[in-house]
Scaffold this motif. Structure first.
Motif, PDB file in Angstrom:
ATOM      1  N   ASP A 138       1.425  -0.781  -0.086  1.00  0.00           N
ATOM      2  CA  ASP A 138       0.475  -0.110   0.282  1.00  0.00           C
ATOM      3  C   ASP A 138       1.243   1.461   0.147  1.00  0.00           C
ATOM      4  OD1 ASP A 138      -1.793   2.198   0.499  1.00  0.00           O
ATOM      5  OD2 ASP A 138      -2.911   1.107   1.881  1.00  0.00           O
ATOM      6  N   LEU A 139       1.332   1.578  -1.099  1.00  0.00           N
ATOM      7  CA  LEU A 139       1.577   2.878  -1.121  1.00  0.00           C
ATOM      8  C   LEU A 139       1.627   4.400  -0.809  1.00  0.00           C
ATOM      9  CD1 LEU A 139       3.244   2.613  -4.802  1.00  0.00           C
ATOM     10  CD2 LEU A 139       4.289   1.776  -2.747  1.00  0.00           C
ATOM     11  N   ALA A 140      -0.483   4.289  -0.535  1.00  0.00           N
ATOM     12  CA  ALA A 140      -0.806   5.625   0.204  1.00  0.00           C
ATOM     13  C   ALA A 140      -0.460   5.759   0.906  1.00  0.00           C
ATOM     14  CB  ALA A 140      -2.139   5.796   0.023  1.00  0.00           C
ATOM     15  N   ALA A 141      -0.748   4.832   1.641  1.00  0.00           N
ATOM     16  CA  ALA A 141      -1.035   4.002   3.443  1.00  0.00           C
ATOM     17  C   ALA A 141       1.059   4.234   4.102  1.00  0.00           C
ATOM     18  CB  ALA A 141      -0.718   2.805   4.192  1.00  0.00           C
ATOM     19  N   ALA A 142       1.647   3.932   3.402  1.00  0.00           N
ATOM     20  CA  ALA A 142       3.149   4.645   3.555  1.00  0.00           C
ATOM     21  C   ALA A 142       3.595   6.159   3.119  1.00  0.00           C
ATOM     22  CB  ALA A 142       4.544   3.798   2.380  1.00  0.00           C
ATOM     23  N   PHE A 143       2.876   6.817   2.410  1.00  0.00           N
ATOM     24  CA  PHE A 143       3.665   8.759   1.689  1.00  0.00           C
ATOM     25  C   PHE A 143       2.025   8.997   3.061  1.00  0.00           C
ATOM     26  CE2 PHE A 143       2.990  11.803  -0.726  1.00  0.00           C
ATOM     27  CZ  PHE A 143       4.539  11.373  -0.732  1.00  0.00           C
ATOM     28  N   MET A 144       0.733   8.537   3.289  1.00  0.00           N
ATOM     29  CA  MET A 144       0.700   9.214   4.213  1.00  0.00           C
ATOM     30  C   MET A 144       1.499   9.585   6.027  1.00  0.00           C
ATOM     31  SD  MET A 144      -1.256  10.613   2.865  1.00  0.00           S
ATOM     32  CE  MET A 144      -0.471  11.223   1.672  1.00  0.00           C
TER      33      MET A 144
ATOM     34  N   ARG B 252       3.874  12.180   5.181  1.00  0.00           N
ATOM     35  CA  ARG B 252       3.024  13.348   6.344  1.00  0.00           C
ATOM     36  C   ARG B 252       2.962  13.284   7.911  1.00  0.00           C
ATOM     37  NH1 ARG B 252      -2.724  15.200   2.792  1.00  0.00           N
ATOM     38  NH2 ARG B 252      -1.112  16.340   1.786  1.00  0.00           N
ATOM     39  N   ARG B 253       2.175  12.412   8.091  1.00  0.00           N
ATOM     40  CA  ARG B 253       2.154  12.051   9.127  1.00  0.00           C
ATOM     41  C   ARG B 253       2.976  12.340  10.503  1.00  0.00           C
ATOM     42  NH1 ARG B 253      -1.389   8.337   8.222  1.00  0.00           N
ATOM     43  NH2 ARG B 253       0.109   6.847   8.814  1.00  0.00           N
TER      44      ARG B 253
ATOM     45  N   THR C 171       3.942  16.770   9.287  1.00  0.00           N
ATOM     46  CA  THR C 171       3.170  16.986  10.358  1.00  0.00           C
ATOM     47  C   THR C 171       3.032  17.231  11.623  1.00  0.00           C
ATOM     48  OG1 THR C 171       1.271  15.744   9.688  1.00  0.00           O
ATOM     49  CG2 THR C 171       1.668  17.813   7.692  1.00  0.00           C
ATOM     50  N   GLU C 172       3.224  16.066  12.105  1.00  0.00           N
ATOM     51  CA  GLU C 172       2.427  15.837  13.363  1.00  0.00           C
ATOM     52  C   GLU C 172       4.209  14.959  14.160  1.00  0.00           C
ATOM     53  OE1 GLU C 172      -0.362  12.346  14.153  1.00  0.00           O
ATOM     54  OE2 GLU C 172      -1.651  13.530  12.599  1.00  0.00           O
ATOM     55  N   GLY C 173       5.086  14.900  13.560  1.00  0.00           N
ATOM     56  CA  GLY C 173       6.119  14.507  14.421  1.00  0.00           C
ATOM     57  C   GLY C 173       7.353  15.457  14.352  1.00  0.00           C
ATOM     58  N   GLY C 174       7.356  16.569  13.576  1.00  0.00           N
ATOM     59  CA  GLY C 174       8.473  17.541  13.942  1.00  0.00           C
ATOM     60  C   GLY C 174       9.316  17.399  12.806  1.00  0.00           C
ATOM     61  N   GLU C 175       9.672  15.804  11.797  1.00  0.00           N
ATOM     62  CA  GLU C 175      10.745  16.249  10.798  1.00  0.00           C
ATOM     63  C   GLU C 175      10.697  16.972   9.268  1.00  0.00           C
ATOM     64  OE1 GLU C 175      12.100  12.286  10.212  1.00  0.00           O
ATOM     65  OE2 GLU C 175      10.479  11.371  10.793  1.00  0.00           O
ATOM     66  N   THR C 176      11.083  17.007   9.036  1.00  0.00           N
ATOM     67  CA  THR C 176      11.114  18.334   7.882  1.00  0.00           C
ATOM     68  C   THR C 176      11.162  17.434   6.395  1.00  0.00           C
ATOM     69  OG1 THR C 176      13.653  18.173   7.358  1.00  0.00           O
ATOM     70  CG2 THR C 176      12.855  20.121   8.866  1.00  0.00           C
ATOM     71  N   LEU C 177      11.296  18.601   5.372  1.00  0.00           N
ATOM     72  CA  LEU C 177      11.010  17.809   4.429  1.00  0.00           C
ATOM     73  C   LEU C 177      12.112  16.735   3.674  1.00  0.00           C
ATOM     74  CD1 LEU C 177       8.389  19.578   2.388  1.00  0.00           C
ATOM     75  CD2 LEU C 177       8.130  17.122   3.216  1.00  0.00           C
ATOM     76  N   ASP C 178      13.260  17.621   4.603  1.00  0.00           N
ATOM     77  CA  ASP C 178      14.383  17.389   3.940  1.00  0.00           C
ATOM     78  C   ASP C 178      14.564  16.006   4.229  1.00  0.00           C
ATOM     79  OD1 ASP C 178      15.602  19.383   2.196  1.00  0.00           O
ATOM     80  OD2 ASP C 178      16.004  20.403   3.448  1.00  0.00           O
ATOM     81  N   ASP C 179      14.482  15.715   5.700  1.00  0.00           N
ATOM     82  CA  ASP C 179      14.452  14.530   6.891  1.00  0.00           C
ATOM     83  C   ASP C 179      14.174  13.216   5.621  1.00  0.00           C
ATOM     84  OD1 ASP C 179      15.694  15.818   8.540  1.00  0.00           O
ATOM     85  OD2 ASP C 179      13.606  16.206   9.879  1.00  0.00           O
ATOM     86  N   VAL C 180      12.913  12.985   4.928  1.00  0.00           N
ATOM     87  CA  VAL C 180      12.144  12.699   4.736  1.00  0.00           C
ATOM     88  C   VAL C 180      12.235  12.128   2.999  1.00  0.00           C
ATOM     89  CG1 VAL C 180      10.226  12.261   6.417  1.00  0.00           C
ATOM     90  CG2 VAL C 180      10.089  13.594   4.984  1.00  0.00           C
TER      91      VAL C 180
ATOM     92  N   ASN D  50       7.085  18.222  -1.286  1.00  0.00           N
ATOM     93  CA  ASN D  50       6.139  18.993  -0.452  1.00  0.00           C
ATOM     94  C   ASN D  50       4.563  19.473   0.085  1.00  0.00           C
ATOM     95  OD1 ASN D  50       8.171  21.544  -0.443  1.00  0.00           O
ATOM     96  ND2 ASN D  50       8.782  20.762  -2.252  1.00  0.00           N
ATOM     97  N   ALA D  51       3.663  18.616  -0.707  1.00  0.00           N
ATOM     98  CA  ALA D  51       2.525  17.887  -0.296  1.00  0.00           C
ATOM     99  C   ALA D  51       2.409  17.919   0.630  1.00  0.00           C
ATOM    100  CB  ALA D  51       1.678  17.356  -2.099  1.00  0.00           C
ATOM    101  N   LEU D  52       3.977  17.006   1.102  1.00  0.00           N
ATOM    102  CA  LEU D  52       3.042  15.950   2.698  1.00  0.00           C
ATOM    103  C   LEU D  52       3.171  17.181   3.408  1.00  0.00           C
ATOM    104  CD1 LEU D  52       6.033  13.618   2.169  1.00  0.00           C
ATOM    105  CD2 LEU D  52       4.364  13.166   2.336  1.00  0.00           C
ATOM    106  N   GLU D  53       3.510  18.812   3.248  1.00  0.00           N
ATOM    107  CA  GLU D  53       3.581  19.300   4.364  1.00  0.00           C
ATOM    108  C   GLU D  53       1.255  19.772   4.333  1.00  0.00           C
ATOM    109  OE1 GLU D  53       6.596  22.012   4.920  1.00  0.00           O
ATOM    110  OE2 GLU D  53       5.222  22.660   2.843  1.00  0.00           O
ATOM    111  N   GLY D  54       0.756  19.465   3.234  1.00  0.00           N
ATOM    112  CA  GLY D  54      -0.380  19.344   3.852  1.00  0.00           C
ATOM    113  C   GLY D  54      -0.684  21.249   3.373  1.00  0.00           C
ATOM    114  N   LYS D  55      -0.254  22.296   2.852  1.00  0.00           N
ATOM    115  CA  LYS D  55      -0.976  23.422   2.589  1.00  0.00           C
ATOM    116  C   LYS D  55      -0.383  23.879   1.152  1.00  0.00           C
ATOM    117  CE  LYS D  55       2.363  24.744   6.545  1.00  0.00           C
ATOM    118  NZ  LYS D  55       3.979  25.394   5.964  1.00  0.00           N
ATOM    119  N   GLY D  56      -0.644  22.922   0.111  1.00  0.00           N
ATOM    120  CA  GLY D  56      -0.992  23.169  -1.423  1.00  0.00           C
ATOM    121  C   GLY D  56       0.022  23.135  -2.145  1.00  0.00           C
ATOM    122  N   CYS D  57       0.383  22.874  -3.619  1.00  0.00           N
ATOM    123  CA  CYS D  57       1.522  22.516  -4.210  1.00  0.00           C
ATOM    124  C   CYS D  57       0.381  23.008  -5.742  1.00  0.00           C
ATOM    125  CB  CYS D  57       1.965  21.450  -4.410  1.00  0.00           C
ATOM    126  SG  CYS D  57       3.107  21.382  -2.900  1.00  0.00           S
ATOM    127  N   HIS D  58       1.973  24.006  -6.249  1.00  0.00           N
ATOM    128  CA  HIS D  58       1.009  24.536  -7.993  1.00  0.00           C
ATOM    129  C   HIS D  58       2.174  24.194  -9.116  1.00  0.00           C
ATOM    130  CE1 HIS D  58      -1.284  27.719  -5.268  1.00  0.00           C
ATOM    131  NE2 HIS D  58      -1.744  26.920  -5.636  1.00  0.00           N
TER     132      HIS D  58
END
Length: 869
Positions: free
Chosen positions: A39-45, A48-49, A52-61, A117-125
């Motif tokens: 389940d790729l979606a579950a792994a990707f979400m 995201r947690r 958004t919740e664990g305090g890691e940065t995008l560079d960390d993941v 960048n969508a992992l932050e949940g703030k929208g990407c264009h």
């Protein structure tokens, strides 16, 4: 020695190697592990947690995210990201400009940075140059995003507001640069929170701009403007279009040769300006019975006449604009060759062109909101871009946008051969040579792409090729509906395609043609099935691999027959065979019929050949009658040709000529950069004012009721202070205060103070005066709250603030337009126009704020509500 020094200071190479070590190699190490993730979606979400919740940065993941995205691409759309594409995706995530050659798969590269960048949940264009590319990009990559559990939307201009809200609420939104900019401006004119289409909390979080040089350099000379109808007579444009036919065009004065300009007016082709001479002014005054054309009351007439001459002399039909079947004047984008419906030249020029063409004149417009692309994209929290040609403009990207350029290595070596330019004496000689080369190469079966700079040139060449018996396709602003299908098949053997500027066409030219495109188009047109449906995509991929399962997959699609599957397989087999035939012949050949004023546009045309290791070749044909050469090249070269007795059939291949062309292009690029820089400098003045107004407006629109009430009370208090500073200045003797004038001003705005004893204010201290006046107004405001109810007062305050801000801002923009148009004249008085502009603009803005506060006060206390029921 120089080679060693270049290697030592090659930051690009060092940056690429760093990304390979920190991202590419770790992602590759995870590839086999990712194939086992069910389940790729579950792994990707889960990532995201962590963000958004664990305090890691995008560079960390970034490493596990890229590994999951690559696996999603392989499973969902059958495309695995190359290592060089991982480098490009990293550069985009870092907020840089990624330069990637044509055919290197920028559409797929963007998915890496967007999904991460969508992992932050703030929208990407993802910002593209046209609706077609936005739609295709969203549909092609949509399945990949959804496989990861992300939402994706398309914000096209034909959507209703609630549909756009849904599109921008997605994790990833595909949209054109102009529509995105206009949505931002419209949001800052909205009267309610519900009318906003961009996200209220993070409207501009992260963006990737495709064809970034086209949007942020070429189009950056023209700001985005939302206009409304202005009250101005348009029938005069017809009058002036006829009047200027009685004027004579002259030649400008030349130092040392001719002391005075000739004729009634002269034109400056480089600057696209018109200059009326004394004889022209006198003639116009006589014909219109005017005592003084340039008196204050006649300034509009002078402006309209100047625009009429510009329309006649400097803007050509089929090059700068077309007239469609409905009689509308449609601008042609000089960089992409596309028509731009809905866009209009400003300052009455569009109306002047309509009068020249004898079509219906649309009403003149007044600016309601405006912003430059430079200042708009600098509003993003993080901004990046991608294109095939950016390194030459790195300084501008760095200075204006704070983004450097990273050149991404190609997946396969480039095999294209670029021949030297051939330069001819005249345009006719050049065209004849082009037709001769096309005929010779066409006879071998090689596909040929002919690039032109205008519709007029494309149609002239089309006529010459028809006369020579060469079958061909034409792609320009008149035939945009067929654009994708024409480009997709331009690599088939024996194909000849004429196209205006190829920047941002968005469809790869594949050698042997593109069977997948034809099959997908057939399914859509014949059976009404989307080519981006999951089952349809699987079927098309199976056909492209000549997979025996293709028939079984095809049978799952409603309406598909075994005969259709057989035809599709046969078409793909023929395409594969033709692809090898074209490769053996030398690949796609590019013929440039004119050097563009920007070297990047020439490189984009060349880049259409030699994709993904394919062979190819290119050559440009130039004449001294071309606009670029005529306006900027060295006249001594033309004189040399004349002295040598060279005719139209004899080309020049000399370093001096090549150097003249490059210097001409460099001069034009410098001039265009100066134009953009000047536009930005002037808009920076406006930008600070716009930020102030939009921030306060947004606070009123989105803030809680108590904040709106506080803003209103603050403006009323400022109004009181303004009146005191005018009629009872603190630094003057109280005996000199004009209490009667203060009373009149206060009663005009706040009639509820009618019974207040202003005479009792005489002789008090300045501090006490201020305290008494503010206390009296506060009492009236409290009474107003009790009269209306707190809820109604808050609603009234919000309405009044928004309406008043919008009205004053609109009038301020009009004043700034007028100021901008005339500020250049200050230079004649030995004053710096830009310094004067900043000074005047600041004074105008301060005056606008003062008037705004006065009107808000008047509306709050004077507005009456009728009784109903």
């Amino acid at each position: 020695m120089f080679r060693v020094l270049n290697q030592m200071f090659d930051n690009n190479k060092r940056d690429v190697e760093r990304i390979v070590k920190t991202v590419v190699q770790p992602v590759n190490a995870l590839e086999e592990e990712m194939k086992g993730v069910e389940d790729l979606a579950a792994a990707f979400m889960d990532l995201r947690r962590r963000v958004t919740e664990g305090g890691e940065t995008l560079d960390d993941v970034i490493v596990p995210a890229f590994a999951l995205i690559r696996e999603a691409g392989r499973r969902s759309i059958g495309k695995r990201h190359y290592d060089v594409q991982l480098i490009g995706g990293t550069a985009l995530h870092q907020g840089r400009i990624a330069e990637m050659r044509t055919g290197e798969g920028k559409t797929l590269v963007a998915t890496l940075a967007l999904a991460l960048n969508a992992l932050e949940g703030k929208g990407c264009h993802l910002v593209t140059v046209n609706d077609y590319l936005a739609r295709v990009g969203m549909e092609e990559m949509g399945l990949l995003y959804r496989t990861l559990g992300l939402t994706v939307g398309l914000a096209s201009r034909d959507l209703q507001p609630h549909e756009k809200q849904a599109a921008y609420a997605c994790d990833i939104t595909y949209v054109t640069n102009s529509e995105l900019g206009f949505d931002y401006l419209r949001d800052n004119m909205a009267q309610s929170r519900e009318a906003l289409v961009l996200r209220a909390d993070t409207p501009l979080n992260f963006s990737i701009v495709d064809e970034v040089d086209s949007i942020l350099i070429d189009e950056a000379r023209t700001p985005l403007i939302i206009s409304g109808a202005a009250e101005k007579a348009t029938d005069l444009y017809y009058v002036y279009a006829k009047l200027i036919r009685r004027l004579q065009k002259g030649e400008p004065a030349e130092p040392g040769k001719r002391a005075e300009a000739t004729g009634d007016y002269t034109i400056d082709e480089k600057g696209k300006q018109v200059h009326l001479n004394e004889s022209g002014i006198s003639k116009i005054e006589r014909l219109l019975s005017l005592p003084d054309l340039y008196s204050p009351e006649n300034m509009d007439k002078a402006h309209m006449i100047t625009q009429a001459i510009r329309a006649r002399e400097l803007y050509q039909r089929e090059k700068d604009y077309i007239v469609n079947a409905e009689g509308e004047v449609i601008i042609i984008d000089e960089f992409t060759g596309r028509s731009m419906p809905g866009r209009r030249y400003g300052e009455g020029l569009h109306q002047a062109i309509e009068a020249k063409e004898g079509v219906k004149i649309e009403n003149e417009n007044q600016t309601l909101a405006t912003i430059t692309y430079q200042n708009f994209f600098r509003l993003y929290g993080k901004f990046s871009g991608m294109t095939g040609t950016a390194k030459t403009e790195e300084k501008e990207f760095l200075d204006i946008y704070g983004s450097d350029v990273l050149v991404i290595p190609t997946n396969k070596p480039i095999l294209r051969k670029d021949a030297d330019d051939l330069v001819y004496r005249s345009r006719l000689g050049k065209y004849n040579a082009v037709v001769s080369e096309v005929a010779e190469m066409h006879a071998t079966g090689r596909p040929i792409l002919i690039g032109t700079a205008s519709i007029d040139t494309s149609e002239q060449l089309s006529e010459l090729l028809t006369q020579a018996g060469i079958q061909h396709s034409v792609l320009n602003a008149k035939f945009e509906a067929q654009e994708a299908s024409i480009v997709a098949q331009a690599g088939r053997s024996g194909t000849v395609t004429i196209a205006t500027n190829m920047a941002g066409r968005g469809t790869d030219i594949m050698l042997g043609g593109n069977a997948e495109y034809i099959i997908g188009e057939s399914l859509e047109t014949q059976l009404g099935v989307s080519r981006y449906d999951e089952t349809v995509e699987a079927f098309i991929k199976a056909v492209s691999r000549q997979d025996p399962e293709a028939e079984a997959l095809g049978m799952k699609i409603p309406g598909v027959t075994r005969e259709f599957v057989g035809q599709a397989l046969a078409l793909q087999a023929a395409t594969i065979e033709d692809r090898q035939r074209v490769r053996d012949l030398g690949g796609l050949h590019i013929v440039g019929t004119e050097r563009h004023e920007s070297r990047r546009i020439d490189n984009q045309l060349r880049g259409r050949a030699g994709r993904q290791g394919d062979p190819g070749s290119s050559r440009f044909y130039v004449s001294f009658e071309d606009d670029l050469m005529r306006l900027f090249a060295n006249e001594r070269v033309v004189g040399m040709m004349d002295r040598l007795g060279m005719d139209d059939s004899q080309p020049i291949e000399a370093k001096m000529v090549t150097g003249a062309i490059e210097r001409a292009q460099a001069r034009v690029e410098d001039r265009n950069f100066s134009t953009r820089k000047q536009l930005l400098e002037f808009d920076n003045v406006m930008s600070k004012q716009r930020d102030t107004v939009y921030a306060q407006r947004r606070e009123v629109l989105l803030g809680p009721d108590n904040d709106v009430e506080e803003s209103t009370e603050g403006m009323i208090a400022d109004f009181v202070d303004m009146q005191l500073s005018v009629h009872a200045p603190a630094d003057q003797n109280p005996d000199t205060w004009d209490i009667e004038a203060l009373q009149a001003a206060m009663l005009d705005a706040i009639p509820q103070l009618e019974g207040y004893d202003f005479e009792a204010l005489r002789g008090v201290s300045p501090a006490e005066l201020q305290d008494r006046m503010l206390a009296a107004v506060a009492d009236v405001f409290d009474a107003r709250r009790e009269e209306l109810s707190p809820t109604m007062l808050n609603s009234l305050s919000r309405y009044v603030l928004l309406q008043t801000v919008d009205q004053h801002w609109k009038e301020h923009l009009h004043g700034m337009d007028v100021l901008r148009q005339g500020i250049g004249l200050r230079g004649y008085g030995q004053r710096d126009p830009f310094t004067e502009y900043k000074f005047e603009a600041t004074n105008m803005f301060n005056e606008m704020i003062d008037n705004l506060k006065s009107d808000v006060t008047k509306f709050i206390f004077r507005m009456q509500f009728g009784q109903t029921g």
